[in-house]
Design an enzyme around this catalytic site. Structure first.
Site, short mmCIF file in Angstrom:
data_model
loop_
_atom_site.label_atom_id
_atom_site.label_comp_id
_atom_site.label_asym_id
_atom_site.label_seq_id
_atom_site.Cartn_x
_atom_site.Cartn_y
_atom_site.Cartn_z
CG ASP A 1 -2.07 -0.88 1.34
OD1 ASP A 1 -3.00 -0.75 0.04
OD2 ASP A 1 -2.13 -1.80 2.03
CG ASP B 1 -12.38 3.67 0.19
OD1 ASP B 1 -11.76 3.51 0.14
OD2 ASP B 1 -12.88 5.05 1.66
CB ILE C 1 -4.07 -2.30 -2.38
CG1 ILE C 1 -3.36 -2.60 -3.20
CG2 ILE C 1 -4.81 -4.13 -2.35
CD1 ILE C 1 -1.85 -3.64 -2.45
CG ASP C 2 -11.42 0.24 -1.93
OD1 ASP C 2 -11.12 0.43 -1.26
OD2 ASP C 2 -12.42 -1.00 -2.75
CB THR D 1 -6.18 -3.91 2.97
OG1 THR D 1 -5.75 -2.38 1.94
CG2 THR D 1 -4.39 -4.45 2.58
CD GLU E 1 -6.73 3.28 2.58
OE1 GLU E 1 -7.46 2.77 3.54
OE2 GLU E 1 -6.76 3.14 1.90
CG ASP F 1 -7.70 2.56 -1.99
OD1 ASP F 1 -7.35 2.51 -1.03
OD2 ASP F 1 -9.16 2.68 -0.77
#
Length: 383
Positions: A54, A307, A155-156, A158, A79, A153
């Protein structure tokens, strides 16, 4: 703007490569997980993890965009904090350096001196992906990068990425969980108005290559500004309430943790068999973009600007949007529309940490404005 979009498509694919490398190397993956604490923690989850993947992805995107468009550097938000703690208890600030070797040396300090793992990551960060024609050559939008900001974001979903269940996507159907729910999201917004004007979504784990067995991804993009609307996704070939699931009516995708009272309010509108569930806010909005669901409803303020910004831009390009659910439910019938659309430039200064950028009123993502009115009108007074 075409140059910016092409850059974002390229860095999103680089990000996907990093995500895949981190999962392919078991030893590397074991080193990458760190629990979020304090203000960075999403209150919705008992545990909320960040991974070095991330952080590296976010900083790589920040580095590459800032290098080509320096006027955007101070308006590239993400994020994750870029502070990471290694196994020795040392706090390391993760950045992308000028060369692959320098980046590898920095990452080795995070990875407790594991030079091989650090080199694998650094190579993915500095290696340009094979370029693909995404139909952006003729795009012309009267905006300057100095008017824009970016939400990342990296890695949405996660938790789905960490769990790593390998599901096969079935054409025409959403799938509730699995690696395919993990998305790279890069959204561009107008600094003055907060409107989302460009979005790139990369799905790193879309399918497995039958020849080599490795994961391959898929990219989606959209641009919406004034009268200009362009998207890599075609408008679904059906109208409201048609053919999704065999013509059985409205379909709504929800979080599995959604309140029971919300489910009960939606059942009269679509029936219990048309309430569907999926992981990841980005993936649920992508399901609406692809026509796999008509509406995504979330009553909690548990999503954030990073997001929703990217998929919101794609929905706008297709004639839809993402609105604040609370504002829709409080408004008089028929006035939901643009008045309740989410914006991306103003923080909630009364809050701390991630909550400053929460979509506090919940959200509803839609392709068809008439369905938005029908759903929020049907829910009004029941929550």
């Amino acid at each position: 703007m075409a140059d910016l979009l092409r850059l974002l498509l390229r860095v999103a694919e680089k990000a996907a490569n990093v995500a895949r490398v981190c999962r392919q190397e078991a030893l590397l993956f074991q080193l990458l997980v760190q629990e979020k604490t304090g203000d960075d923690k999403n209150k919705k989850f008992v545990q909320d993890f960040k991974t070095l993947a991330d952080v590296v992805i976010q900083e790589m995107i920040r580095h590459d965009v800032g290098a080509q468009f320096p006027e955007m550097t101070d308006f590239i938000h993400g994020e994750e904090s870029n502070k990471f703690e290694n196994g020795l208890g040392e706090s390391v600030t993760v950045t992308v350096c000028a060369t692959q070797e320098e980046t590898a040396a920095l990452l080795a300090t995070v990875l407790n001196g594991d030079n091989m793992a650090a080199s694998l990551l650094a190579r993915a960060i500095h290696q340009d992906p094979v370029s693909t024609d995404m139909g952006t050559e003729s795009l012309s939008v009267p905006l300057s990068p100095s008017e824009l900001g970016i939400w990342i974001d990296p890695i949405d979903a996660t938790s789905q990425y960490i769990e790593g269940r390998e599901e096969v996507l079935e054409e025409g159907h959403l799938s509730p969980s699995g690696l395919h729910c993990a998305l790279v999201l890069i959204g561009v917004y107008h600094r003055n108005t907060g409107e989302p004007v460009m979005g790139v979504i990369n799905q790193p784990f879309n399918y497995k290559d039958p020849a080599g067995g490795g994961w391959r991804g898929k990219q989606f993009w959209g641009v919406s500004y004034g009268s200009i609307n362009a998207c890599s996704v075609s408008q679904p070939k059906h109208g409201p309430n048609k053919s999704r699931g065999g013509g059985r009516g409205l379909s709504v995708v929800l979080s599995s943790s959604e309140k029971q009272v919300v489910k009960e309010a939606l059942v009269p509108l679509c029936g219990p068999d048309r309430l569907m569930y999926a992981s990841g806010a980005g993936y649920k909005i992508l399901c609406v973009i692809q026509g796999l669901a008509d509406i995504y409803v979330l009553s909690e303020g548990s999503t954030f600007k990073w997001d929703s910004c990217a998929p919101h831009a794609l929905l706008r390009a297709l004639g839809g949007g993402v609105a604040d659910l609370t504002k829709c439910l409080r408004s008089s019938e028929g006035t939901e529309g643009h008045q309740a659309e989410l914006t991306y430039h103003l923080p909630h200064n009364e809050h701390q940490g991630a909550d400053r950028w929460a979509n506090q009123g919940g959200l509803v993502a839609y392709l068809d404005g008439a369905l938005l009115c029908a759903v929020t009108g049907g829910m009004r007074g029941k929550l």
